[in-house]
Write a protein that holds these residues in place. Structure first.
Motif, short mmCIF file in Angstrom:
data_model
loop_
_atom_site.label_atom_id
_atom_site.label_comp_id
_atom_site.label_asym_id
_atom_site.label_seq_id
_atom_site.Cartn_x
_atom_site.Cartn_y
_atom_site.Cartn_z
N GLN A 326 0.82 -1.21 0.00
CA GLN A 326 0.00 0.00 0.00
C GLN A 326 0.86 1.26 0.00
O GLN A 326 0.59 2.21 -0.74
N LEU A 327 1.91 1.26 0.81
CA LEU A 327 2.80 2.43 0.86
C LEU A 327 3.50 2.63 -0.49
O LEU A 327 3.66 3.76 -0.95
N GLY A 328 3.89 1.53 -1.10
CA GLY A 328 4.60 1.62 -2.37
C GLY A 328 3.76 2.17 -3.50
O GLY A 328 4.29 2.67 -4.49
N SER A 329 2.43 2.09 -3.37
CA SER A 329 1.54 2.56 -4.43
C SER A 329 1.18 4.04 -4.28
O SER A 329 0.52 4.60 -5.16
N ARG A 330 1.61 4.66 -3.19
CA ARG A 330 1.24 6.06 -2.97
C ARG A 330 2.19 7.00 -3.68
O ARG A 330 3.35 6.68 -3.94
N ALA A 331 1.69 8.20 -3.95
CA ALA A 331 2.51 9.21 -4.62
C ALA A 331 3.55 9.80 -3.67
O ALA A 331 4.68 10.10 -4.07
N GLU A 332 3.17 9.96 -2.41
CA GLU A 332 4.11 10.46 -1.41
C GLU A 332 3.64 10.03 -0.02
O GLU A 332 2.49 9.62 0.17
N PRO A 334 3.68 11.16 4.28
CA PRO A 334 3.82 12.33 5.15
C PRO A 334 5.13 12.32 5.95
O PRO A 334 5.64 13.38 6.33
N ILE A 335 5.67 11.11 6.23
CA ILE A 335 6.89 10.97 7.02
C ILE A 335 7.80 9.96 6.32
O ILE A 335 7.32 8.93 5.81
N THR A 336 9.10 10.25 6.28
CA THR A 336 10.05 9.29 5.72
C THR A 336 9.90 7.94 6.43
O THR A 336 9.81 7.88 7.66
N THR A 337 9.89 6.86 5.64
CA THR A 337 9.58 5.53 6.18
C THR A 337 10.59 4.51 5.68
O THR A 337 10.89 4.44 4.49
N LEU A 338 11.13 3.72 6.62
CA LEU A 338 11.97 2.58 6.28
C LEU A 338 11.13 1.32 6.52
O LEU A 338 11.00 0.84 7.65
N ALA A 339 10.53 0.79 5.45
CA ALA A 339 9.71 -0.41 5.56
C ALA A 339 10.60 -1.63 5.77
O ALA A 339 11.73 -1.68 5.25
N LEU A 340 10.11 -2.60 6.51
CA LEU A 340 10.88 -3.81 6.80
C LEU A 340 10.39 -4.98 5.94
O LEU A 340 10.34 -6.13 6.38
N LYS A 348 6.44 2.23 -8.97
CA LYS A 348 7.26 3.41 -8.71
C LYS A 348 6.91 3.92 -7.31
O LYS A 348 5.84 4.48 -7.09
N SER A 349 7.79 3.68 -6.37
CA SER A 349 7.51 4.00 -4.97
C SER A 349 7.74 5.49 -4.69
O SER A 349 8.50 6.15 -5.39
N PRO A 350 7.09 6.01 -3.65
CA PRO A 350 7.28 7.42 -3.30
C PRO A 350 8.70 7.70 -2.82
O PRO A 350 9.38 6.81 -2.31
N ALA A 351 9.13 8.95 -2.99
CA ALA A 351 10.50 9.33 -2.64
C ALA A 351 10.78 9.16 -1.15
O ALA A 351 11.94 9.01 -0.75
N LEU A 554 25.71 -2.97 3.94
CA LEU A 554 24.47 -2.42 3.42
C LEU A 554 24.70 -1.22 2.50
O LEU A 554 25.48 -0.32 2.81
N SER A 555 23.98 -1.21 1.38
CA SER A 555 23.99 -0.07 0.47
C SER A 555 22.58 0.15 -0.05
O SER A 555 21.68 -0.67 0.19
N LEU A 556 22.39 1.24 -0.77
CA LEU A 556 21.06 1.60 -1.26
C LEU A 556 21.08 1.63 -2.77
O LEU A 556 21.94 2.27 -3.38
N ASN A 557 20.14 0.92 -3.41
CA ASN A 557 20.10 0.97 -4.86
C ASN A 557 19.21 2.12 -5.34
O ASN A 557 18.65 2.87 -4.54
N SER A 558 19.08 2.26 -6.65
CA SER A 558 18.36 3.40 -7.21
C SER A 558 16.87 3.38 -6.88
O SER A 558 16.21 4.41 -6.93
N ALA A 559 16.33 2.22 -6.53
CA ALA A 559 14.92 2.11 -6.14
C ALA A 559 14.72 2.32 -4.64
O ALA A 559 13.64 2.09 -4.12
N GLN A 560 15.81 2.74 -3.94
CA GLN A 560 15.80 2.97 -2.50
C GLN A 560 15.51 1.70 -1.71
O GLN A 560 14.89 1.71 -0.67
#
Length: 585
Positions: A326-332, A334-340, A348-351, A554-560
């Motif tokens: 559900q989070l991945g389908s949103r445009a943005e 309200p708070i930066t989120t690190l999903a587990l 295309k996930s929100p920034a 750990l590193s971060l790819n272009s899809a975060q």
């Protein structure tokens, strides 16, 4: 304007730029001009003549066709030019164009071969514009050939000849090259500017907090005030310094406290809180943690409204796949989120969404990386039947083939009774012989399945074929006798399970003994979620930076999405033996 550069064949830089004669020597020849004519008009004028003027017209026509994007036409025209009939300046021009056309079809070897023509020894006698063009072609060819340090050296050398936007683009390209070099061992350079670039790249990869990394860059600037990068920092580093240094003060930990995922959730939570406590013991001021129960959520919107009202700056979680989707389908958000967990990779996930998990695909890619580093080039695979096995196999195959490896086939294992026949089919066993073109077997299997692999391979005349496996064959709690059944198999594993002496692991083990077994990977993930929390902006701004975690590097790819690189071990005489690391340029 004429300037001298060293011959292209030299690998080391020496001396300073020295002004040369303002006019070429008599036997150098003239470069093709750019007449106001079409390709067809130039070719028509050249006709069938082999005169110098006709050859120059053909070179100009080929160059124009290349500039117009018609590479096939350009190559066809260039083949009509006999390099033996040209003077050195024209040979350099033709060789450079030939290299550029080879690069357009992604043939770096052919480009480097074209730029090895003997005439290139006189490149320094040509106008600066031609020197720059030729050197840039060589830099691009070296980069495409994987020779990143050599490509950076070329670009550093020509940097003083560039100005304006071209100089800025070259500088950003140098940074991209040096920052993609392996962190260890650090390359050595005699040239002061190149050495400065390399040391800056090392500084940027320093593991630490945002403030520690910013301080390290400031120290580098103080030590290199006259370096080109000190005059204008690469954009990524400028962005990093501009990041707010305001500390992270409050985190929401959003996990299910009941239901099917409750035990997984507890391990993640306890690892996270153990890391938080360790930071407090070390005298740090870690963020305040507020727990939220995702199992009782009625609305993600309501949760974010509440979290924002509570002063939360970062959300860690949720764990449930459907909520992450559900989070991945949103445009943005309200708070930066690190999903587990992970959303659909095609979405295309929100920034504001980052994703972290113990993805089996990471381990499959890690197997491909390690096997390639070990010199293996041809692979077969044994994976379980079902969706999980398909995903792992796809990740391995894509990574292996992208590296240039040869993938020979796969079998999906299920019932133990069928395994011997499947191995025989995969290895094309015929009587007392088998195919000889297999360098190794990629294995994704449970401990029980893996224990049958070695005797089955021996039975099928393939006991000497190396096996590279994911961590799923290792439970962390097997006996020495069971380990002997796996003798010789190499596998990737979390630092948590391979390093029982880690102080945090010992502290957690003393309270939760199950953390020493396969559940330990979840405790490690919880620890790493805590370590990632204040560094997400760093990883996003500097994609080549890493965090040394207990679930992996750990590193971060272009899809975060957080990707893990894991250490390696091997079963040997009933023991688990840690293997040395490898580096790939």
């Amino acid at each position: 304007m004429i300037a001298c550069l060293r011959p292209l064949s030299a690998l080391c830089l020496a001396g300073l730029l020295v002004a040369c004669s303002s006019s070429p020597s008599s036997n150098l020849g003239e470069l093709p001009r750019t007449p106001q004519a079409s390709v067809e008009q130039m070719l028509q004028k050249a006709g069938t003549s082999q005169s110098e003027d006709a050859q120059l017209l053909r070179l100009s026509a080929a160059d124009l066709a290349a500039k117009q994007g018609n590479t096939e036409r350009a190559e066809s025209i260039l083949k009509q030019v006999d390099l033996q009939l040209l003077k050195p300046a024209q040979q350099i021009y033709a060789s450079t164009l030939k290299a550029e056309l080879a690069l357009a079809r992604n043939d770096a070897k052919a480009a480097l071969q074209a730029l090895a023509h003997p005439s290139l020894d006189r490149l320094g006698e040509l106008p600066v514009e031609q020197q720059i063009r030729t050197q840039l072609a060589r830099a691009n060819a070296l980069e495409k050939d994987g020779q990143l340090l050599a490509a950076a050296r070329e670009r550093v050398f020509i940097a003083p000849l560039l100005s304006g936007d071209e100089a800025q683009r070259n500088q950003e390209h140098i940074w991209s090259l040096v920052s993609n070099l392996p962190a260890e061992p650090a390359p050595v350079a005699d040239d002061a500017d190149l050495a400065g670039w390399l040391s800056l790249a090392q500084v940027a990869k320093t593991v630490g907090t945002l403030k520690q990394q910013q301080d390290a860059i400031d120290n580098w600037l103080a030590q290199h005030p006259n370096h080109p990068a000190a005059q204008q920092l690469p954009k990524a580093l400028a962005d990093l310094r501009a990041l707010s240094s305001k500390p992270l003060e409050k985190i929401a930990l959003l996990l299910p406290q009941e239901g099917q995922l409750a035990s997984v959730s507890r391990a993640l939570r306890d690892g996270f809180l153990a890391a938080h406590y360790q930071a407090q013991q070390a005298g740090e001021q870690p963020p305040q943690i507020q727990l939220y129960d995702s199992a009782r959520l009625t609305s993600l919107d309501d949760f974010y409204r509440q979290a924002k009202a509570d002063g939360v700056q970062l959300v860690i979680g949720p764990l449930e796949k459907n909520l992450v989707t559900q989070l991945g389908s949103r445009a943005e958000l309200p708070i930066t989120t690190l999903a587990l967990n992970y959303a659909d990779p095609s979405a295309k996930s929100p920034a504001q969404l980052f994703q972290f998990g113990l993805a089996a695909e990471d381990e499959a890619r890690e197997v491909a990386r390690r096997a390639w580093a070990d010199g293996k080039r041809s692979a077969v695979a044994l994976v379980p039947k079902g969706d999980w096995g398909d995903r792992v196999l796809d990740a391995f195959r894509q990574s292996w083939q992208a590296a240039g490896g040869n993938f020979l086939g796969a079998e999906h294992i299920d019932q133990p009774v069928d395994m011997a026949g499947q191995v025989a089919l995969l290895l094309q066993v015929n009587g007392t012989s088998r195919r000889q073109d297999v360098d190794f077997i990629f294995l994704a299997a449970t401990p029980q399945q893996a224990q049958q692999i070695k005797p089955t391979l021996a039975y099928q005349y393939a006991g000497d074929v190396p096996v590279y496996a994911t961590s799923h064959l290792f439970s962390g709690s097997m006996s020495a006798a069971q380990y002997r059944d796996l003798d010789g198999i190499r596998f990737c594993e979390t630092p948590w399970l391979l390093n029982a002496d880690d102080p945090l692991r010992q502290q957690v083990d003393s309270q939760w003994p199950q953390a020493g077994g396969s559940m330990g990977r979840l405790y490690a993930m919880g620890v790493d979620a805590f370590r990632l929390a204040p560094r997400l902006d760093q990883l996003k701004t500097l994609p080549d930076s890493r965090v040394e975690g207990l679930s992996g590097n750990l590193s971060l790819n272009s899809a975060q999405r957080v990707e893990r690189q894991l250490p390696w071990a091997q079963f040997s005489n009933g023991q688990v033996q840690r293997l040395p690391e490898t580096n790939i340029e």
